[in-house]
Design an enzyme around this catalytic site. Structure first.
Site, PDB file in Angstrom:
ATOM      1  CG  ASN A 231      -0.372  -0.218   2.528  1.00 13.02           C
ATOM      2  OD1 ASN A 231       0.626  -0.912   2.669  1.00 13.02           O
ATOM      3  ND2 ASN A 231      -0.960   0.391   3.546  1.00 13.02           N
TER       4      ASN A 231
ATOM      5  CD  GLU B  26      -1.503   4.795   4.591  1.00  7.54           C
ATOM      6  OE1 GLU B  26      -1.042   5.654   5.381  1.00  7.54           O
ATOM      7  OE2 GLU B  26      -2.227   3.845   4.965  1.00  7.54           O
TER       8      GLU B  26
ATOM      9  CB  CYS C 106      -5.283  -1.269  -1.774  1.00  7.67           C
ATOM     10  SG  CYS C 106      -6.597  -0.483  -0.832  1.00  7.67           S
TER      11      CYS C 106
ATOM     12  CD  GLU D 108      -5.423  -5.820  -1.448  1.00 13.62           C
ATOM     13  OE1 GLU D 108      -4.844  -4.710  -1.315  1.00 13.62           O
ATOM     14  OE2 GLU D 108      -6.213  -6.266  -0.598  1.00 13.62           O
TER      15      GLU D 108
ATOM     16  CB  CYS E 221     -10.776  -2.326   0.242  1.00 16.31           C
ATOM     17  SG  CYS E 221     -10.232  -1.577  -1.307  1.00 16.31           S
TER      18      CYS E 221
ATOM     19  CB  CYS F 150      -8.703  -4.257  -4.009  1.00 14.29           C
ATOM     20  SG  CYS F 150      -7.524  -2.954  -3.581  1.00 14.29           S
TER      21      CYS F 150
HETATM   22  N1  THU Z   1      -5.312  -1.378   2.406  1.00 13.65           N
HETATM   23  C1  THU Z   1      -4.762  -2.189   1.446  1.00 13.65           C
HETATM   24  O1  THU Z   1      -3.618  -1.984   1.026  1.00 13.65           O
HETATM   25  N2  THU Z   1      -5.513  -3.214   0.985  1.00 13.65           N
HETATM   26  C2  THU Z   1      -6.791  -3.466   1.371  1.00 13.65           C
HETATM   27  O2  THU Z   1      -7.478  -4.262   0.749  1.00 13.65           O
HETATM   28  C3  THU Z   1      -7.334  -2.785   2.543  1.00 13.65           C
HETATM   29  C4  THU Z   1      -6.653  -1.519   2.909  1.00 13.65           C
HETATM   30  C5  THU Z   1      -4.506  -0.272   2.921  1.00 13.65           C
HETATM   31  C6  THU Z   1      -4.973   1.087   2.482  1.00 13.65           C
HETATM   32  C7  THU Z   1      -4.449   1.955   3.594  1.00 13.65           C
HETATM   33  O3  THU Z   1      -3.107   2.333   3.299  1.00 13.65           O
HETATM   34  C8  THU Z   1      -4.438   1.052   4.810  1.00 13.65           C
HETATM   35  O4  THU Z   1      -4.544  -0.268   4.327  1.00 13.65           O
HETATM   36  C9  THU Z   1      -5.568   1.311   5.798  1.00 13.65           C
HETATM   37  O5  THU Z   1      -6.787   1.318   5.155  1.00 13.65           O
END
Ligand code: THU
Length: 142
Positions: free
Chosen positions: A42, A44, A53, A55, A90, A93
């Site tokens: 991920n 940010e 994310c 994925e 999520c 994704c």
């Molecule tokens: N996140 C992912 O990388 N994948 C997911 O499927 C769920 C959430 C990350 C996004 C963000 O940087 C952190 O997790 C908190 O939501």
């Protein structure tokens, strides 16, 4: 490539996360039908909605390298880089997966101990896909 191996790669990829805001580290390992593994973490942003994310990073890396057919993805995630139980993909994704993968696409989600196996069909039933943009209808049974 076994599920255990993919989970290990996803768990290593977690450590590369750029996540100073949530402090959640997530890693993904995407297996192509041709046997290549693409990793993602991920990423940010101070403008939170810009975050991508793990994925999607893995999927977009693969697509940008010309790989469009996939068998499975493993995901590992948790606060401060410690794997939590079932850090599931999520909704955004899942929708991106549905663009390239069918309901049988395997999704392995790391747990503190081991992993759970699910499929895209279970995670996103009745997915909206390009099929829905045609007169032929969709590719999921109702
Ligand atoms: N996140 C992912 O990388 N994948 C997911 O499927 C769920 C959430 C990350 C996004 C963000 O940087 C952190 O997790 C908190 O939501």
């Amino acid at each position: 490539m076994e599920a255990d191996d993919l989970i290990k790669i996803a768990t290593n990829a977690m450590q590369k996360a750029y996540s100073p805001y949530s402090e959640c580290k997530v890693g993904a390992a995407l297996l192509t039908k041709s046997g290549i593994v693409f990793e993602g973490c991920n990423v940010e942003n101070a403008s939170f909605g810009v975050t991508c994310c793990a994925e999607r990073v893995a999927i977009f890396k693969a697509i940008s390298e010309g790989e469009t057919e996939f068998d499975a993805i493993a995901v590992a995630g948790g606060k401060n880089g410690v794997v939590a139980d079932a850090f599931v993909p999520c909704g955004v994704c899942r929708q991106v997966m549905a663009e390239f993968c069918g309901p049988e696409f395997a999704v392995f989600v790391a747990k503190k101990d081991g992993y759970v196996k699910t499929t895209l069909g279970e995670l996103l039933p009745l997915a909206f896909t390009s099929e829905n943009l045609t007169d032929e209808g969709d590719n999921y049974e109702r």
